[in-house]
Scaffold this active site. Sequence first.
Site: not given
Length: 430
Positions: A308, A365
């Site tokens: 991320h 996700d």
Amino acid sequence: MDNATPMDNATLTVQDQTLELPLTKGTENEVAIGIKALRPSTGVITMDPGFANTGSCESAITFIDGEKGILRYRGYPIEDLAEKSTFSEVAYLLIYGELPTADELESFRRQLRRHSLLHEDMKKFFEGYPPSAPPMSVLSTIVASLAAYYPVANTDDDVNLNIIRLIAKLNTIAAFAYKKSVGQPYVYPCNDHSYAGDFLHMMFAVPAERYDIDPLLTKTLDMLLILHADHEQNCSTSTVRMVGSSGADLFSSISAGIQALSGPLHGGANQAVIEMLEQIENDGRNIAKYVELAKDRDSDFRLMGFGHRVYKNFDPRARVIKQKASEVLDQLGVDDPLLDIARELERIALEDEFFVERRLYPNVDFYSGIIYRAMGIPTNMFTVMFALGRLPGWIAQWLEMKKDPATRIYRPRQIYTGSTERAYEVIGER
Ligand code: SDX
């Protein structure tokens, strides 16, 4: 929204000039250098590919601390909202800035129910698509076409009505896109259900069969929508702000945000994670092989759902979803081998120097697709679920951008590296 607090200036020396640039601090002590005077004073610009170190705005909506794995909507920790709130209440909080009273929430829900139908002529748009049409493309196009039915809003009340229409209708548009893809008749919204419950009803009910909405699935979907509802200046939200900064209407701005979200590096990752886990399962569950592939700079394989830009620690959403995945699959009696593969992949990666050194952890996700699968939602609809959740955040950010007196049309600069001036000569016969 409080303005950022001015601090002592930063001193910048550029070539033979020294510049005093203003420093400001936010309510969570983040500090920014204001560089508005940089180019006019020195002719020099900053360069920051992907804007990893560049703030585009001041915002009072969502706070993320990537080092500590903190995520709050309007100051409320995501863990509390996911456990105790509802998606309608969180949508209201993000858009209007405060939690609604019981009456305000009931009125908001009543408006959402009242505006959930699509104009009957809009069904013709769906008819034009082949069943294989990517649902995110259908979603984006139909949202853009709402501007044809609802005039550009000029007053705050008009804008608010379009906000209600968009949230209410996106649920229906998403379900209609699915029904069109499987060749089943559309199921119209029913005002007896909650937002999440009505989505399940429109997705899975079929004529001539009784469909009872499972309260576990409704609560789980509601929680997933909350966890996806906003995430400060991510790629799709920045797209919504950028398009809106030109004066484009809400529907056009959100349509652009949906397309940005569809990319596999962004919201499309939840679908890519399941495809990756299926690939590993079909390849004899050779997890070590894929971990090595992800580390190989010459391979374009990445561990989807890992890493991320902001979180250099656990994504707090991933922590909640991972826990929920186990609970929901147990309660549904679903034994999904992909969950075991995901857990093993996470364990191996988090012990591997490559991932530890780069501080790559599971993101929102990584586990969400496991739950969507268990709910019967097809893989190509996973990113649509992300868009459904993210809509209130996009809207809140769009509104904040519109109301911020500091907003200017987004127009970054560049450093030109092409040909310098050269004389034009006709080369061939014209
Ligand atoms: C979302 O911004 C948001 O807030 C987004 C989001 C939201 O709620 O809106 O949180 C939603 O988009 C989550 C992210 C979903 N995407 C994926 O899961 C795709 C896989 N992840 C990556 O592609 C990547 O981690 C990104 C895109 C998420 C972040 O990319 P960055 O910040 O540009 O990081 P990078 O590509 O510069 O990577 C840094 C290093 C590189 O190695 P080196 O060049 O240092 O050797 O880490 C490596 C990368 O190769 N790396 C990975 C990796 N992610 C980064 N290596 C293997 N697998 C990965 N997943």
